[in-house]
Design a protein around this motif. Sequence first.
Motif, short mmCIF file in Angstrom:
data_model
loop_
_atom_site.label_atom_id
_atom_site.label_comp_id
_atom_site.label_asym_id
_atom_site.label_seq_id
_atom_site.Cartn_x
_atom_site.Cartn_y
_atom_site.Cartn_z
N ASN A 63 0.83 -1.20 0.00
CA ASN A 63 0.00 0.00 0.00
C ASN A 63 0.87 1.26 0.00
N ASN A 64 1.97 1.22 0.78
CA ASN A 64 2.90 2.35 0.80
C ASN A 64 3.60 2.50 -0.53
N ASP A 65 3.99 1.36 -1.07
CA ASP A 65 4.84 1.31 -2.23
C ASP A 65 4.10 1.71 -3.50
N ILE A 66 2.85 1.23 -3.60
CA ILE A 66 2.13 1.28 -4.85
C ILE A 66 1.78 2.70 -5.25
N THR A 67 1.71 3.59 -4.25
CA THR A 67 1.40 4.99 -4.55
C THR A 67 2.62 5.70 -5.10
N LYS A 68 3.79 5.05 -5.02
CA LYS A 68 5.00 5.71 -5.50
C LYS A 68 5.09 5.61 -7.02
N GLY A 69 5.74 6.63 -7.60
CA GLY A 69 5.81 6.71 -9.06
C GLY A 69 6.50 5.52 -9.70
N VAL A 70 7.41 4.87 -8.97
CA VAL A 70 8.18 3.80 -9.62
C VAL A 70 7.26 2.65 -10.05
N PHE A 71 6.11 2.51 -9.37
CA PHE A 71 5.20 1.45 -9.77
C PHE A 71 4.60 1.72 -11.14
N ASP A 72 4.45 2.99 -11.50
CA ASP A 72 4.01 3.31 -12.86
C ASP A 72 5.02 2.78 -13.86
N ARG A 73 6.29 2.93 -13.52
CA ARG A 73 7.30 2.43 -14.44
C ARG A 73 7.22 0.91 -14.55
N PHE A 74 7.08 0.25 -13.40
CA PHE A 74 6.99 -1.21 -13.42
C PHE A 74 5.83 -1.66 -14.31
N ARG A 75 4.72 -0.93 -14.21
CA ARG A 75 3.54 -1.36 -14.96
C ARG A 75 3.66 -1.11 -16.46
N THR A 76 4.66 -0.32 -16.87
CA THR A 76 4.84 -0.13 -18.31
C THR A 76 5.97 -1.01 -18.85
N LEU A 77 6.51 -1.90 -18.01
CA LEU A 77 7.58 -2.78 -18.49
C LEU A 77 6.99 -4.05 -19.11
N PRO A 78 7.66 -4.56 -20.14
CA PRO A 78 7.17 -5.79 -20.76
C PRO A 78 7.64 -7.02 -19.96
N ILE A 79 7.09 -7.20 -18.77
CA ILE A 79 7.53 -8.31 -17.92
C ILE A 79 6.34 -9.18 -17.56
N TRP A 80 6.65 -10.37 -17.01
CA TRP A 80 5.59 -11.23 -16.51
C TRP A 80 4.87 -10.46 -15.40
N ARG A 81 3.58 -10.23 -15.58
CA ARG A 81 2.88 -9.29 -14.73
C ARG A 81 2.97 -9.54 -13.23
N PRO A 82 2.72 -10.77 -12.78
CA PRO A 82 2.71 -10.94 -11.31
C PRO A 82 4.09 -10.84 -10.66
N SER A 83 5.17 -10.70 -11.47
CA SER A 83 6.50 -10.79 -10.87
C SER A 83 6.74 -9.72 -9.80
#
Lengths: 329, 276
Positions: B105-125
Amino acid sequence: MEQQTYAIEAEGLVKTFGETRAVDGADLTVPKGTVYGVLGPNGAGKTTTIRMLATLLQPSAGRARVFGHDIVEEADQVRARISMTGQFASVDKDLSGMENLVMLGRLMGYTKPEAKKRAKELLYAFGLGEAAKKQVKTYSGGMQRRLDIAASIVVTPDVLFLDEPTTGLDPRSRNQVWDIVRMLVDAGTTVLLTTQYLEEADQLADRIAVIDQGKVIAEGTSGELKSSVGSGKLHVRLFHPETRELAKQVLGRKLGTVVELASDPSALSTWVNDVNRAAHAIGELEREGIAVSDFSLGQPSLDEVFLTLTGRTAEAAETTENEETEAQG
Amino acid sequence: MSKNMEPVDQREALQSALASRERPPKASPVSASLTFGGRSLLKIKYVPEQLFDITAFPIIFLLMFTYMFGGAIAGSTAEYLQFVLPGVLVLTVVMITMYTGVELNNDITKGVFDRFRTLPIWRPSVLVGALLVDLVRYTAASAIMITLGLILGFRPEGGVIGVLLGVAILLVFSFSLSWIWTTLGIIMRSEKSLMGASMMVLFPLTFISNVFVDPQTMPGWLQPIVEINPVSMLVVAVRGFMEGSAAMADVGWVLLVSAVLVAIFAPLTMYLYYRK
Ligand SMILES: Nc1ncnc2c1ncn2[C@@H]1O[C@H](COP(=O)(O)OP(=O)(O)O)[C@@H](O)[C@H]1O
Ligand SMILES: [Mg+2]
């Protein structure tokens, strides 16, 4: 490689948040290998638009393709070709610059030694070599921004989204970011950037979409936008302020336009449609014995464009929005 | 030309860094998950205080429950320790799983999660990586409590193998339960509301159970409720392994519940994570 002409094609993009229509039918066509500027005041819908294109938000209506891939149906293919640098830091501030880039390199598929090599190369190239081992939260705004862009090109993307890349930066850092953008485009990347700064769009973007309240209200090259307002503005400065009234009458008569008096008591200006007539008008001032200290025929600024298109200045729109945000928060 | 006074070789470095259009092969799901796990470990390096829950809780809980209830419930603390340790171990680790959601919950509001979500990776990783590191934390908490227990006189009849199997099934269940917290961690707006919601789930789950006393001593209407509680099932299985008397059925129930939890909450978390 596919032979698309366009890197991004969006038709009628809409995003609603409850009652708010953050993006209200935006059409965008971004040619490959160019910089496309999305210009608008705070709250215009820039971030929402860019987040939809970067697959972070699903559109409520409309569709968009990035290199021919649908942003909803083929989000994975889109993600393989894009990078995004968000409006607020999209790096992990708790880690060091080096750790951030190595992590992203690994996630992009590099082996650990390759990821380290690429991270070092980028940190040095972005002038962050000395800060490599420090936590990002200790970086200055300009350094964070550069790291953020470096993080976006660990693997050079085909399309880079930059959301307000220079907001809050000092002029030196801003110039550095501009240089990086220009070099990226030279290297073949398409860049879509949003900005509130008219000057930035003017300096960087090949084409500009002006958006206001979620709608694209004008689109074209910076030159096209300017000429939609008029061919330019003639600025005249006189040696003797007391001759200004006379000069105003002469110019008005010669050009048939409304002459505005500037706050500088010896300056005046007017819109002109024809460069030759402007030259004649200056000559007429000489003949009337009015000494001209300097004159210039400037293209209209994007500020003036925005004013003409929306009926208010970008700054005014911005202030209202800021007040609203403060009231909310 | 640039007005900035970068040294020429740095401009060249920038140019050559930008010119590289190399595209490595896509990262494998395992590699991506491990990289995210590495990120969580690095965070512990910078903020070692976050180890407080896994070190202090096991010690405080074991001492507190053994000496507070031991005399009253079993007549002697040494005897009660044999009964209560597996239960308190389960209680402690299950409680700690809650921090997974808080972290997210703390982490997900941080901008870096936006970057993670735009990466072409296995989603649940992203989440699997974080949960893997949490497994390390749960293992450490278990090790601390069992060591303390051994010092205080805990003598498991199941031997080393029994203890290890007991911890293993506890980890399986905790990993599965964590997906509830990741789901809540994405839904809840604030850490406070998340803590509240988690407590609402955790308190009945851990206390209306067989952690402290044998359900046989409870009123008849309460017994079925206690027995159907997944935490009770887990405690039965862990006790079984540690006492060397594990029944296949008990273990099977725990694995079934774990599988169901993952089957429901993992896809739900991923859906919410990418829709947010
Ligand atoms: N998640 C959200 N929930 C509700 N309203 C939002 C959300 N994101 C943006 N908005 C609203 O949508 C409008 C456009 O916002 P945004 O795209 O951030 O504008 P810009 O980036 O141009 O400043 C604003 O009125 C903003 O308040
Ligand atoms: Mg914005």
